[in-house]
Design a protein around this motif. Structure first.
Motif, PDB file in Angstrom:
ATOM      1  N   ASP A 288      15.753  16.042  -0.335  1.00 33.08           N
ATOM      2  CA  ASP A 288      14.750  15.688   0.665  1.00 33.08           C
ATOM      3  C   ASP A 288      13.393  15.411   0.032  1.00 33.08           C
ATOM      4  O   ASP A 288      12.558  14.700   0.590  1.00 33.08           O
ATOM      5  N   ARG A 289      13.133  15.971  -1.170  1.00 29.97           N
ATOM      6  CA  ARG A 289      11.893  15.672  -1.858  1.00 29.97           C
ATOM      7  C   ARG A 289      11.845  14.211  -2.273  1.00 29.97           C
ATOM      8  O   ARG A 289      10.788  13.581  -2.259  1.00 29.97           O
ATOM      9  N   LEU A 290      12.979  13.680  -2.690  1.00 25.56           N
ATOM     10  CA  LEU A 290      13.010  12.289  -3.122  1.00 25.56           C
ATOM     11  C   LEU A 290      13.145  11.329  -1.944  1.00 25.56           C
ATOM     12  O   LEU A 290      12.745  10.177  -2.028  1.00 25.56           O
ATOM     13  N   GLU A 291      13.699  11.820  -0.859  1.00 22.53           N
ATOM     14  CA  GLU A 291      13.792  10.963   0.326  1.00 22.53           C
ATOM     15  C   GLU A 291      12.416  10.644   0.896  1.00 22.53           C
ATOM     16  O   GLU A 291      12.220   9.647   1.588  1.00 22.53           O
ATOM     17  N   MET A 292      11.435  11.479   0.574  1.00 27.06           N
ATOM     18  CA  MET A 292      10.089  11.229   1.088  1.00 27.06           C
ATOM     19  C   MET A 292       9.375  10.137   0.295  1.00 27.06           C
ATOM     20  O   MET A 292       8.295   9.676   0.684  1.00 27.06           O
ATOM     21  N   VAL A 293       9.982   9.692  -0.821  1.00 23.00           N
ATOM     22  CA  VAL A 293       9.338   8.682  -1.657  1.00 23.00           C
ATOM     23  C   VAL A 293       9.029   7.421  -0.849  1.00 23.00           C
ATOM     24  O   VAL A 293       7.938   6.848  -0.958  1.00 23.00           O
ATOM     25  N   ASP A 294       9.986   6.972  -0.041  1.00 22.13           N
ATOM     26  CA  ASP A 294       9.760   5.747   0.731  1.00 22.13           C
ATOM     27  C   ASP A 294       8.639   5.926   1.748  1.00 22.13           C
ATOM     28  O   ASP A 294       7.847   5.010   1.984  1.00 22.13           O
ATOM     29  N   THR A 295       8.566   7.117   2.338  1.00 22.51           N
ATOM     30  CA  THR A 295       7.471   7.394   3.272  1.00 22.51           C
ATOM     31  C   THR A 295       6.137   7.345   2.546  1.00 22.51           C
ATOM     32  O   THR A 295       5.161   6.760   3.038  1.00 22.51           O
ATOM     33  N   TRP A 296       6.085   7.949   1.380  1.00 21.36           N
ATOM     34  CA  TRP A 296       4.865   7.910   0.574  1.00 21.36           C
ATOM     35  C   TRP A 296       4.502   6.471   0.206  1.00 21.36           C
ATOM     36  O   TRP A 296       3.338   6.084   0.250  1.00 21.36           O
ATOM     37  N   TYR A 297       5.526   5.707  -0.160  1.00 18.12           N
ATOM     38  CA  TYR A 297       5.279   4.329  -0.600  1.00 18.12           C
ATOM     39  C   TYR A 297       4.682   3.494   0.525  1.00 18.12           C
ATOM     40  O   TYR A 297       3.769   2.701   0.301  1.00 18.12           O
ATOM     41  N   ARG A 298       5.172   3.682   1.742  1.00 18.52           N
ATOM     42  CA  ARG A 298       4.602   2.944   2.872  1.00 18.52           C
ATOM     43  C   ARG A 298       3.149   3.361   3.119  1.00 18.52           C
ATOM     44  O   ARG A 298       2.291   2.522   3.420  1.00 18.52           O
ATOM     45  N   GLY A 299       2.863   4.659   2.983  1.00 23.03           N
ATOM     46  CA  GLY A 299       1.483   5.104   3.102  1.00 23.03           C
ATOM     47  C   GLY A 299       0.600   4.513   2.013  1.00 23.03           C
ATOM     48  O   GLY A 299      -0.551   4.133   2.261  1.00 23.03           O
ATOM     49  N   TYR A 300       1.156   4.430   0.830  1.00 20.96           N
ATOM     50  CA  TYR A 300       0.457   3.837  -0.319  1.00 20.96           C
ATOM     51  C   TYR A 300       0.077   2.390  -0.017  1.00 20.96           C
ATOM     52  O   TYR A 300      -1.069   1.966  -0.233  1.00 20.96           O
ATOM     53  N   LEU A 301       1.031   1.622   0.513  1.00 19.04           N
ATOM     54  CA  LEU A 301       0.763   0.219   0.831  1.00 19.04           C
ATOM     55  C   LEU A 301      -0.274   0.086   1.939  1.00 19.04           C
ATOM     56  O   LEU A 301      -1.144  -0.795   1.897  1.00 19.04           O
ATOM     57  N   ARG A 302      -0.209   0.957   2.941  1.00 19.23           N
ATOM     58  CA  ARG A 302      -1.188   0.893   4.034  1.00 19.23           C
ATOM     59  C   ARG A 302      -2.591   1.215   3.525  1.00 19.23           C
ATOM     60  O   ARG A 302      -3.567   0.615   3.979  1.00 19.23           O
ATOM     61  N   CYS A 303      -2.684   2.156   2.604  1.00 23.56           N
ATOM     62  CA  CYS A 303      -3.987   2.446   2.008  1.00 23.56           C
ATOM     63  C   CYS A 303      -4.497   1.256   1.195  1.00 23.56           C
ATOM     64  O   CYS A 303      -5.685   0.929   1.227  1.00 23.56           O
ATOM     65  N   LEU A 304      -3.597   0.603   0.472  1.00 21.49           N
ATOM     66  CA  LEU A 304      -4.004  -0.560  -0.314  1.00 21.49           C
ATOM     67  C   LEU A 304      -4.483  -1.700   0.582  1.00 21.49           C
ATOM     68  O   LEU A 304      -5.339  -2.501   0.176  1.00 21.49           O
ATOM     69  N   ALA A 305      -3.936  -1.777   1.790  1.00 20.62           N
ATOM     70  CA  ALA A 305      -4.424  -2.787   2.728  1.00 20.62           C
ATOM     71  C   ALA A 305      -5.905  -2.552   3.026  1.00 20.62           C
ATOM     72  O   ALA A 305      -6.676  -3.508   3.191  1.00 20.62           O
ATOM     73  N   GLY A 306      -6.313  -1.287   3.100  1.00 22.66           N
ATOM     74  CA  GLY A 306      -7.720  -0.974   3.285  1.00 22.66           C
ATOM     75  C   GLY A 306      -8.553  -1.385   2.089  1.00 22.66           C
ATOM     76  O   GLY A 306      -9.687  -1.871   2.236  1.00 22.66           O
TER      77      GLY A 306
END
Length: 300
Positions: free
Chosen positions: A83-101
């Motif tokens: 489950d720690r690695l399953e959160m990677v995709d969630t983190w990655y989407r947050g990362y991209l949304r921050c980069l949009a800012g």
């Protein structure tokens, strides 16, 4: 618009209106350091639904199958629950949304330059302080000596910079200070370890550019972090145009890594200690020792 990308460079903000255009009658230096995309992922409401379904990249090193040739601390990362690695995709989407800012902030700065007719006389440098691993070699973070961690974007546009030019030389963050000094016409300080990138921007680097550099990560506490995750031991290393060589310190004293990026860009096979690369490893170890004691021009 003139731009150059230094492909081999190595690591949400609201930008308010520029309220004092009279200051632009003089030389201007603006340094903007956004928190994004550093965690926790805090992004603008306008971006909260973007990038749905996106997954982190899955290179061959993602959840690497055979970690037996990696240092012991890296091998322990495989003990993380799924489950720690399953959160990677969630983190990655947050990362991209921050980069949009970040994109939005950069856009506003560039619009301001256009609005005050300063674009033609202004250099713009976009970079970062570190990379990030999203599951490569089972790691989630920025502190390991692997390529996704040590490489950062470096994009420059400005006077005399040809659009679309890509420089293959090794560029470092410590080159930014001497670059800005030369652009400003100020004298270069001889004690700086970096060197001006202006010759690369103007396509006249010639011979004598660096072909290796020192890597150091010495600020480690060799104990689990707040979440109980094991921490990597401190290390030093040298990165050349072809090889990455790393020596670990502290409790991992004696552990080494060596990768041939020409045939193994994902750093899957650690060659350290193998007879067929003994000469190369010895040469890199000697060069690492030299770089650890360098200063000023000797580091360039």
């Amino acid at each position: 618009t003139r731009s150059i990308t230094l492909r081999r460079s190595f690591t949400p903000a609201g930008i308010g209106p520029i309220r004092y255009p009279q200051l632009w009658d003089k030389s201007l230096f603006l340094y903007v350091a956004t928190t994004a995309p550093h965690g926790p992922w805090v992004y603008a409401r306008r971006d909260r639904k973007r990038f749905k379904g996106f997954e982190a990249p899955r290179p061959p090193s993602f959840r690497e199958a055979d970690m037996s040739d990696k240092p012991a601390a890296m091998q322990r990362l495989k003990e993380f629950p799924d489950d720690r690695l399953e959160m990677v995709d969630t983190w990655y989407r947050g990362y991209l949304r921050c980069l949009a800012g970040v994109d939005h902030a950069v856009d506003r700065i560039l619009d301001a330059l256009d609005r005050f007719d300063e674009t033609r006389d202004t250099y713009v440098i976009f970079t970062s302080d570190n990379g990030f691993l999203f599951g490569e070699h089972w790691d989630i973070g920025k502190l390991s000596p692997y390529e996704p961690s040590i490489r950062v974007p470096l994009i420059v546009r400005g006077p005399d910079v040809r659009v679309g030019t890509v420089a293959g030389e090794l560029a470092l963050n410590l080159d930014l200070a001497p670059t800005l000094l030369e652009i400003a016409g100020a004298p270069t300080q001889e004690d700086l370890d970096g060197r001006s990138l202006v010759p690369l921007l103007r396509e006249r680097a010639g011979t004598g550019w660096r072909d290796d550099f020192l890597m150091e990560q010495l600020d480690f506490e060799e104990k689990p972090d707040a979440e109980g995750d094991p921490q990597l031991p401190p290390y030093v290393g040298v990165r050349t145009e072809r090889y990455v060589y790393v020596e670990y310190l502290g409790s991992a004293e004696g552990e080494r890594e060596l990768y041939d990026l020409e045939i193994d860009p994902d750093q899957m096979e650690n060659l350290a200690g193998k007879a067929e690369v003994a000469e190369i490893e010895g040469r890199l170890a000697a060069r690492l020792a030299e770089l650890r004691g360098c200063k000023g021009a000797g580091c360039r």
